[in-house]
Design a protein around this motif. Structure first.
Motif, PDB file in Angstrom:
ATOM      1  N   LEU A 283       3.151   1.478  -8.719  1.00  0.00           N
ATOM      2  CA  LEU A 283       2.313   0.693  -8.499  1.00  0.00           C
ATOM      3  C   LEU A 283       1.993  -1.058  -9.076  1.00  0.00           C
ATOM      4  O   LEU A 283       2.107  -1.308 -10.466  1.00  0.00           O
TER       5      LEU A 283
ATOM      6  N   MET B 246     -11.687   1.605  -4.162  1.00  0.00           N
ATOM      7  CA  MET B 246     -12.616   0.764  -2.441  1.00  0.00           C
ATOM      8  C   MET B 246     -12.410   1.820  -1.640  1.00  0.00           C
ATOM      9  O   MET B 246     -13.714   1.244  -1.164  1.00  0.00           O
TER      10      MET B 246
ATOM     11  N   MET C  89       0.720  -1.317   0.581  1.00  0.00           N
ATOM     12  CA  MET C  89      -0.227   0.129  -0.222  1.00  0.00           C
ATOM     13  C   MET C  89       0.869   1.238  -0.091  1.00  0.00           C
ATOM     14  O   MET C  89       1.777   1.452   1.106  1.00  0.00           O
TER      15      MET C  89
ATOM     16  N   SER D  13       0.265  -4.744  -9.592  1.00  0.00           N
ATOM     17  CA  SER D  13      -0.647  -5.453 -10.161  1.00  0.00           C
ATOM     18  C   SER D  13      -0.576  -5.648  -8.664  1.00  0.00           C
ATOM     19  O   SER D  13      -0.029  -6.659  -8.353  1.00  0.00           O
ATOM     20  N   GLY D  14      -2.277  -5.618  -8.471  1.00  0.00           N
ATOM     21  CA  GLY D  14      -2.942  -5.684  -7.404  1.00  0.00           C
ATOM     22  C   GLY D  14      -2.778  -5.309  -6.007  1.00  0.00           C
ATOM     23  O   GLY D  14      -2.905  -5.101  -4.807  1.00  0.00           O
ATOM     24  N   GLU D  15      -1.815  -4.073  -6.468  1.00  0.00           N
ATOM     25  CA  GLU D  15      -1.447  -3.348  -5.219  1.00  0.00           C
ATOM     26  C   GLU D  15      -2.111  -1.810  -4.601  1.00  0.00           C
ATOM     27  O   GLU D  15      -2.787  -1.650  -5.406  1.00  0.00           O
ATOM     28  N   ILE D  16      -2.374  -2.005  -3.835  1.00  0.00           N
ATOM     29  CA  ILE D  16      -3.549  -0.766  -3.109  1.00  0.00           C
ATOM     30  C   ILE D  16      -3.253   0.905  -3.668  1.00  0.00           C
ATOM     31  O   ILE D  16      -1.603   0.846  -2.853  1.00  0.00           O
TER      32      ILE D  16
ATOM     33  N   MET E 205      -7.411   2.674  -3.394  1.00  0.00           N
ATOM     34  CA  MET E 205      -7.556   1.932  -5.529  1.00  0.00           C
ATOM     35  C   MET E 205      -6.564   0.502  -5.049  1.00  0.00           C
ATOM     36  O   MET E 205      -6.284   0.428  -4.548  1.00  0.00           O
ATOM     37  N   LYS E 206      -7.301  -0.099  -5.750  1.00  0.00           N
ATOM     38  CA  LYS E 206      -6.787  -1.245  -5.803  1.00  0.00           C
ATOM     39  C   LYS E 206      -6.226  -1.781  -7.903  1.00  0.00           C
ATOM     40  O   LYS E 206      -7.022  -1.311  -8.292  1.00  0.00           O
ATOM     41  N   LYS E 207      -4.936  -1.653  -7.985  1.00  0.00           N
ATOM     42  CA  LYS E 207      -4.345  -1.688  -9.372  1.00  0.00           C
ATOM     43  C   LYS E 207      -4.651  -3.376  -9.898  1.00  0.00           C
ATOM     44  O   LYS E 207      -4.343  -4.526  -8.833  1.00  0.00           O
TER      45      LYS E 207
ATOM     46  N   HIS F 148      -8.708  -0.653 -13.101  1.00  0.00           N
ATOM     47  CA  HIS F 148      -8.607  -0.436 -11.358  1.00  0.00           C
ATOM     48  C   HIS F 148      -9.943  -0.723 -10.380  1.00  0.00           C
ATOM     49  O   HIS F 148     -11.278  -0.588 -11.221  1.00  0.00           O
ATOM     50  N   THR F 149      -9.349  -1.377  -9.400  1.00  0.00           N
ATOM     51  CA  THR F 149     -10.764  -0.788  -8.586  1.00  0.00           C
ATOM     52  C   THR F 149     -10.759  -0.083  -7.508  1.00  0.00           C
ATOM     53  O   THR F 149     -10.370  -0.232  -6.803  1.00  0.00           O
TER      54      THR F 149
END
Length: 75
Positions: free
Chosen positions: A25, A58, A1, A27-30, A72-74, A55-56
Motif C-alpha cells: 500500500l 475507516m 484501493m 501512503s494515503g491508499e485504502i 484502513m487508510k495508510k 494509520h486511519t
C-alpha cells in the motif's frame, strides 16, 4: 484501493497484514482486509494494530457469520 483476503491464515493474520500494509500500500491508499473473526478479540486486536501504527481505521464490520472486514487508510 486494494482488497486482501487473509481468511486462510485463521487467527495468525497480523504479521501478514502488517507486511501487506508496509509493502503493497502506498501512503494515503485504502486497504480492505478480510479475515476470519474467530474469537472476537481478533476484531479488537486488528483495529488496535492499525491505529498503533499511525494509520486511519475507516471501518470495521462483520462480513458474514464467520468473517470480518477492516477498511484502513495508510498514513
Amino acid at each position: 484501493m486494494k482488497r486482501f483476503d487473509l481468511r486462510h491464515l485463521k487467527s495468525d493474520f497480523y504479521d501478514k497484514m502488517g507486511e501487506i500494509i508496509d509493502r503493497e500500500l502506498d501512503s494515503g491508499e485504502i486497504g480492505i482486509f478480510l479475515f476470519e473473526k474467530g474469537e472476537h478479540e481478533n476484531v479488537e486486536k486488528s483495529a488496535m494494530y492499525v491505529k498503533e501504527r499511525g494509520h486511519t481505521l475507516m471501518n470495521s464490520l462483520q462480513f458474514n457469520h464467520v468473517d470480518w472486514t477492516i477498511v484502513m487508510k495508510k498514513a
